[in-house]
Design an enzyme around this catalytic site. Sequence first.
Site, short mmCIF file in Angstrom:
data_model
loop_
_atom_site.label_atom_id
_atom_site.label_comp_id
_atom_site.label_asym_id
_atom_site.label_seq_id
_atom_site.Cartn_x
_atom_site.Cartn_y
_atom_site.Cartn_z
N GLU B 260 42.65 25.47 -2.54
CA GLU B 260 43.91 24.81 -2.25
C GLU B 260 44.52 24.52 -3.61
OE1 GLU B 260 46.11 21.90 -2.34
OE2 GLU B 260 44.83 20.67 -1.03
N CYS B 297 48.64 16.77 -3.50
CA CYS B 297 48.95 18.19 -3.22
C CYS B 297 50.21 18.28 -2.38
CB CYS B 297 47.83 18.84 -2.43
SG CYS B 297 46.18 18.43 -3.02
#
Lengths: 522, 522
Positions: B260, B297
């Site tokens: 990720e 994120c």
Amino acid sequence: MTADASLIDRVKHDGFRSVTAETGQPDGAEFPVHGPADVAVACAAAEAAFDAYRATDRESRAAFLERIAEEILAIGDDLVVAAMRESGLPRARLEGERGRTIGQLRMFASVVRSGAWLGLRVDPAMPDRQPLPRPDLRLRMIPLGPVAVFGASNFPLAFSTAGGDTASALAAGCPVVVKGHPAHPQTGALVADAIARAVVACGLPEGVFSHLVGPGNDLGAALVQDPRIAAVGFTGSRGGGLALLALTQARPVPIPVYAEMSSINPVLLLPEALKTRGAALGAAFAGSLTMGAGQFCTNPGLVLTIESEGLDDFVAAATEAVSGADSQVMLTTGIHAAYEKGAAALGGSADVETLARGGEGNGCTRGQAMLFQTTAEAFLADKALGHEVFGASSIIVRCRDEAELRTVLGGLEGQLTATLHMDDADAELAGRLLPVLERKVGRILANGWPTGVEVCHAMVHGGPFPATSDARTASVGSLAIDRFLRPVSYQNLSPALLPAELRDDARGDGVPRLVDGVLIVN
Amino acid sequence: MTADASLIDRVKHDGFRSVTAETGQPDGAEFPVHGPADVAVACAAAEAAFDAYRATDRESRAAFLERIAEEILAIGDDLVVAAMRESGLPRARLEGERGRTIGQLRMFASVVRSGAWLGLRVDPAMPDRQPLPRPDLRLRMIPLGPVAVFGASNFPLAFSTAGGDTASALAAGCPVVVKGHPAHPQTGALVADAIARAVVACGLPEGVFSHLVGPGNDLGAALVQDPRIAAVGFTGSRGGGLALLALTQARPVPIPVYAEMSSINPVLLLPEALKTRGAALGAAFAGSLTMGAGQFCTNPGLVLTIESEGLDDFVAAATEAVSGADSQVMLTTGIHAAYEKGAAALGGSADVETLARGGEGNGCTRGQAMLFQTTAEAFLADKALGHEVFGASSIIVRCRDEAELRTVLGGLEGQLTATLHMDDADAELAGRLLPVLERKVGRILANGWPTGVEVCHAMVHGGPFPATSDARTASVGSLAIDRFLRPVSYQNLSPALLPAELRDDARGDGVPRLVDGVLIVN
């Protein structure tokens, strides 16, 4: 109709001719050689069709898959005759393969209708939760986008233009661009035209399906590098699969590649089974080995045994049966040449004994069945003895004891299948081997032969690298649809904006849903 | 206990010191620098533990996950204090993050108990089927093998040593080797010791969990190249993720990588919402942007708008709120330096206007919130304006009309999230944008902020490349367990050899099964 009638006829092309497998002569119809310009046209059309196609309701999409099946059947015997000429495979096999092709399209229609592939999940809002409220979250799987499918030479119907990759990608909602196998352009064109008729009959955008053909590797390379292609399905050689993998992983945006590549499918003969029926196993083994000139991904190319009573009976019977096997037309002169080379290399190895040679080929494409034997020690010492020889060639590896058998198993590469021939009295040994086999293969079978691959829900035609490039999936059976899907989550969207199947009023439609972690079937 | 007490203490090491985030000074405890020899020890132990661990029954495995949660709680306030010092994050945030970490371990325990992840499928034999009988085929998912998990700096608990990757891999039956983040070695060691205590308490093999630390990149590189590692979970920078991807794809046996990496999480302000509450949206946006120094994120790094009434109110309110935001300690001096550099590059771009600077940092690790503005034209002309700047920086892109907005969306890279701020009167526009957004992101949310990521069943924390390296999965929520599983099919195995859950007598155990294509819940 010919392939020229498709979407891709806007560019002038050189031609290449369909080859008759038995003679190796290019005496069939001429087909266009598609190139990068055709790839661009097909991918642009697939991209343009994607949103409309993925928005089709389940019933419409299922009906489309069923219509493809009908259109293929409606071609009639011309299809079987073309496939016979181009592949060299016999009528009964190709009629069976047509049935399998139709059957898997219909299976995917029923899978689409079930809606289970949508993977619906609903976690309702909890406005009063402390310390923070929970939002409303809903999830479904959506299709990845246009998929490139590479037709395989060894199943000109079931793993080619309208084969399992195409059927599962279309079922998932992905437009498909097929790179047809140059060994059967006529068969491919007949099937592609049938799909095109189904597209028209179902009122779908033309770009839902395109079919490109050509004899070289450039076409496929251009196809998988097109930025509109979102995933690749491939069945073929290890070299071909690895090349596609390298190209796709070097893209600015890497994409999933489902390449089914290389497997020698170990068959383990356990001592009690050998003792009670060594000779019968030998004859049956030869039948599986030589079927279809051995041109199956699941061909039993490796026999693993422990020295025991009955092993000599197995070897004698297998040797006799393979020796008596007629030569058979192979798919292409290239495959035949690679087979001859691979079998010669095995036979020429110092520690390998040639047990049997089948009837000699008297044509440039007839393959001669071959059976070899070696020791575990020699097999462990030379990795090349464990490489796939595509065709009716197999090697028996004799292990001294269970420990040596385990060492050989531990050293094997990933495989599609492993087979245990066993009696009840072998169960303890089998139980000890199972965890080892599970880590090596996609399918474990007992007292059968790996060459039959059932199209159903519980089939895994897949396995660890290099059997495939992605062991998390399967390319035969209903599981294959998952390869072309990915999850999207919707948070606090109003019902009007939610996909229909995620709205509260869709409950009771028979589609399974995980609601707050509890699976609800209707 | 310290990390020295673990499995990995057999090799003498140089040390590195834990850094206090606020000062950037290495004034904490000293930790060993693990190297390739430690990787080999940990991976050998993981491999040795795999068969025993994957054979644990669901209840035992669930109890193990719950025990880890208990052991983490039992560390008490020392854990929060250590994480505060090493990350610079405030107490309330870390107490919440601890709750999230515990909560997801418990969620995976319930997921393990449910057995749905086994993906059971049974196609019973049809001995009388014509022309050929159907064999008995049964399928279950098995774990991939030992998993390498890379702790993330920005969630020292929930995405680190015992974070979502570790919890989901352990739930799947995979031993885990964590490469702890060097920004929080003390926090990591406390958690690793808690897991080690749970391993002992549950009578599991030591190799089920190992924890390696060190300040450089060599350790992680050695780990993902170890042939016993079967998959990788990573949360971090794009550069780091791509490096791991390259290393793993170049292995003799490539393995799945769930990295990720990079996302700027577009927030779309639709005209009616802007008109009715532009100023309120501006203030709320600034809250999401600056929370946790923007180190999420899912931080809203891009605001997309169409010129309309209320946009100036939004900009004014956001500018005021960001200008008034205090500077905040960032996780590491390296992250702070990269943030300063990225924000300076954005601000220095000729076509970018700097709208707001938050309170100035007066320490070497304090980040200053930044807000920029540009035109769609400029944004489209310079790809660099769309790159993630990790921290509290965002850029507003003003589009002339819907067409230009669609062009900007179409040019975006893959993202974790997209957010729509909309009123009922925006629904038509939102409906037209949804298909575009679905292809770009893993989660679409309405009238909220992307920075909250709920741990539940319907969450997708994932998305198309480069948001992640594999859009087919998610790294938060129960879906994450699927990343570490693959299917195996069993054909004609006797009941004694079948996995327990696939035997006929297991029916009624509450685990969902697809029997002949029909989903049966109990």
